[in-house]
Design an enzyme around this catalytic site. Sequence first.
Site, short mmCIF file in Angstrom:
data_model
loop_
_atom_site.label_atom_id
_atom_site.label_comp_id
_atom_site.label_asym_id
_atom_site.label_seq_id
_atom_site.Cartn_x
_atom_site.Cartn_y
_atom_site.Cartn_z
N ARG A 259 45.35 -63.85 16.50
CA ARG A 259 46.24 -65.01 16.34
C ARG A 259 47.68 -64.60 16.04
O ARG A 259 48.61 -65.36 16.25
CB ARG A 259 45.76 -65.89 15.18
CG ARG A 259 44.42 -66.57 15.41
CD ARG A 259 44.26 -67.67 14.38
NE ARG A 259 42.89 -68.10 14.17
CZ ARG A 259 42.29 -69.05 14.89
NH1 ARG A 259 42.93 -69.66 15.86
NH2 ARG A 259 41.04 -69.40 14.63
N GLU B 39 48.11 -79.42 19.63
CA GLU B 39 46.99 -78.53 19.96
C GLU B 39 47.50 -77.25 20.61
O GLU B 39 48.62 -77.22 21.14
CB GLU B 39 46.05 -79.24 20.95
CG GLU B 39 44.68 -79.58 20.41
CD GLU B 39 43.80 -78.41 19.96
OE1 GLU B 39 44.29 -77.32 19.63
OE2 GLU B 39 42.59 -78.63 19.94
N ASP B 40 46.68 -76.23 20.60
CA ASP B 40 47.03 -75.00 21.32
C ASP B 40 46.63 -75.13 22.80
O ASP B 40 47.45 -74.97 23.69
CB ASP B 40 46.41 -73.75 20.67
CG ASP B 40 44.91 -73.86 20.43
OD1 ASP B 40 44.31 -74.92 20.74
OD2 ASP B 40 44.33 -72.89 19.93
N ASP C 269 41.25 -78.25 27.15
CA ASP C 269 40.42 -77.59 28.16
C ASP C 269 39.55 -78.69 28.77
O ASP C 269 40.02 -79.45 29.60
CB ASP C 269 39.76 -76.50 27.31
CG ASP C 269 38.71 -75.64 27.90
OD1 ASP C 269 37.92 -76.14 28.66
OD2 ASP C 269 38.67 -74.46 27.52
N PHE D 39 40.70 -66.54 29.71
CA PHE D 39 40.62 -66.73 28.26
C PHE D 39 41.85 -66.10 27.62
O PHE D 39 42.11 -64.91 27.74
CB PHE D 39 39.34 -66.12 27.68
CG PHE D 39 39.16 -66.50 26.25
CD1 PHE D 39 38.76 -67.79 25.90
CD2 PHE D 39 39.44 -65.59 25.23
CE1 PHE D 39 38.63 -68.16 24.57
CE2 PHE D 39 39.30 -65.96 23.90
CZ PHE D 39 38.91 -67.25 23.57
P1 IMP Z 1 38.06 -78.48 24.82
O1 IMP Z 1 37.34 -79.27 23.77
O2 IMP Z 1 37.13 -77.99 25.88
O3 IMP Z 1 39.24 -79.22 25.39
O4 IMP Z 1 38.54 -77.15 24.12
C1 IMP Z 1 39.71 -77.09 23.44
C2 IMP Z 1 39.63 -76.10 22.32
O5 IMP Z 1 39.13 -74.85 22.79
C3 IMP Z 1 40.99 -75.86 21.74
O6 IMP Z 1 41.01 -76.33 20.43
C4 IMP Z 1 41.19 -74.36 21.81
O7 IMP Z 1 41.37 -73.88 20.50
C5 IMP Z 1 39.96 -73.76 22.41
N1 IMP Z 1 40.29 -72.96 23.61
C6 IMP Z 1 40.24 -73.37 24.90
N2 IMP Z 1 40.63 -72.40 25.73
C7 IMP Z 1 40.95 -71.34 24.96
C8 IMP Z 1 41.46 -70.03 25.25
O8 IMP Z 1 41.71 -69.62 26.42
N3 IMP Z 1 41.67 -69.20 24.19
C9 IMP Z 1 41.42 -69.62 22.89
N4 IMP Z 1 40.97 -70.83 22.58
C10 IMP Z 1 40.73 -71.69 23.60
MG MG Z 2 41.78 -75.14 18.77
#
Ligand code: IMP
Ligand code: MG
Length: 189
Positions: free
Chosen positions: A165, A97-98, A101, A152
């Site tokens: 990207r 994953e990138d 969160d 962000f």
């Molecule tokens: P989660 O489901 O809240 O854990 O969100 C994770 C997803 O949100 C990841 O797949 C990321 O691609 C995206 N994401 C979370 N923070 C950022 C950010 O700061 N920049 C870009 N994408 C983000």
């Molecule tokens: Mg993602």
Amino acid sequence: MGREVILTSEEITAICKDIAAKLDDRFASENIKAPIIIGVLKGSLNFMMDLIKEMKTEIMTDYIQVSSYSGTNSTGAVILKKDLSLDITDRTIVIVEDVIDTGLTMQYLTGYLQEKHNPKNIIIVSLFDKLYLRKTDLHVDYTGKVLTENKFLVGYGLDYNELSRNVPYVYVATPEDVNHWNKLLEEIK
Ligand code: IMP
Ligand code: MG
């Protein structure tokens, strides 16, 4: 004014080498044959490409796509957009994953893969971990960088509505950046 850079390309290279070495060691010590490295499209692509180039183990690759984000806010809802193409039954998989969160995306993914595809073992790798935003008790096996502030990020796969990207490093998107991108998005509508 310069950009607030969170990871330079040199730091990214160091992270890739470090995590690749740890994965190689683990595959060797646990006698894991041809693990399947799974990229979560599209944000993890840049990271996954660099990571696998540093790995010495014989691996396979696949991709999955989910969506949970619109703009700079998590919507909470996760939708599967593209499923795997390989059979991962009884195999060790590594999900790349990138950013993790709230953990909701990864929790959905691991739940889905376990239930539908029955892998032997799931290893989770993420370039970033926004631990302070976690809403799940998800365990991340290997993290590039833990973030302690709510920012962000864009660049190196991370996007703002699909933009940015291609930047080879990771930086903080400013309100000016967001204004500029919103204008651009208006123009191409
Ligand atoms: P989660 O489901 O809240 O854990 O969100 C994770 C997803 O949100 C990841 O797949 C990321 O691609 C995206 N994401 C979370 N923070 C950022 C950010 O700061 N920049 C870009 N994408 C983000
Ligand atoms: Mg993602």
